[in-house]
Design a protein around this motif. Structure first.
Motif: not given
Length: 300
Positions: A1-7, A206-210, A212-218
């Protein structure tokens, strides 16, 4: 996943092999401000895709820069502010050598502690995940903003230690000033289709890993798949599936360049495709195989 960086992790990500670091003060994890010209030559561009736990903004008073927010790229110049909400994906591609101005990161909770009933956050569209991050400032209004940033800079550097309540007051004044100014931002229609498209982009990040179908986002956005696709195509010229593939590609590039995962592991982790199917997808989009891309970014 893309890194989430703390300060505490920002120095390594922004300056990488240079070994140089921004000095961390006692309040750095909640607030930091610096002059762009003081660190421009130390930065290693492009700054790779990442997320931050804090908000940040960049005010250019001279020069040009190119930075992304989610799937959108923005090139901007002097007398322009770029805002990045917390947890949004960003890549800083480039900044001209003559760039001058201010960079600031901050925790919005500072303002909420001092002004718990303020509606400022809701009223500043440029702070929203779906908002346009660029705010163009008329030249006559720039000095008043610089005055507030200089006061923040002075408080941050106070030898006896910065007072976070004072910082919160100046930040509030800064955003209140911006809210009242005439914003000559890049014009984008704020119609229903645009709002749905922006909500879709935000959901993808936010949700691309879980999902991956257009119906999910709709379903997530409470619209039909056809309506979602129509809104996306009307406002971007691309299909909803195109944007989903772009987000998958962005995540794939980060995993290839910033992790030690094998191509097979990345294929399954991100797409659940076989390595060969993943390689065909990646090459079709970039012109390079995953192995070639990994070798290219390692050589930078």
């Amino acid at each position: 996943m893309i890194k989430t960086l703390r300060p505490a992790e920002l120095n390594e990500h922004h300056f990488r092999s240079s070994g140089w670091q921004v000095e961390r003060t006692a309040v750095h994890d909640l607030f930091h401000i610096n002059r762009i010209e003081a660190i421009r030559e130390k930065l290693e561009f492009p700054i790779l895709p990442h997320r931050k736990t804090l908000f940040d903004f960049l005010l250019l008073t001279q020069g040009q820069s190119r930075r992304s927010k989610g799937l959108n790229d923005y090139q901007f110049e002097a007398n322009t502010l770029f805002f990045l909400p917390a947890y949004q994906i960003s890549t800083h591609e480039w900044m001209s050598e003559d760039a001058r101005g201010f960079f600031c990161h901050f925790d919005w909770g500072l303002i909420e502690q001092v002004f718990p009933h303020s509606r400022l956050f809701d009223e500043c569209l440029f702070l929203q995940p779906e908002g346009n991050p660029l705010v163009s400032i008329e030249a006559a209004s720039v000095p008043s903003l610089i005055y507030l940033l200089e006061r923040l800079e002075q408080e941050y550097a106070r030898p006896s230690g910065a007072d976070l309540s004072v910082i919160a007051v100046y930040l509030t004044a800064f955003f209140a000033e911006l809210k009242q100014m005439k914003q000559a931002s890049v014009a984008v229609a704020r119609n229903a289709a645009y709002r749905i498209m922006q909500a879709y982009k935000n959901a993808l990040s936010q949700h691309i890993y879980k999902r991956q179908h257009i119906t999910d986002y709709a379903e997530l956005l409470s619209v039909t798949p056809d309506h979602l696709n129509k809104c996306v195509r009307t406002t971007t010229g691309k299909s909803a599936q195109d944007l989903l593939m772009e987000m998958l590609l962005l995540e794939a590039k980060v995993l290839l360049s910033q992790t030690q995962l094998s191509i097979g592991d990345i294929a399954y982790k991100l797409t659940e495709k076989t390595p060969s199917d993943f390689s065909r997808f990646f090459k079709a989009k970039t012109g390079l195989t995953p192995k070639q891309y990994k070798q290219l970014t390692a050589a930078r």
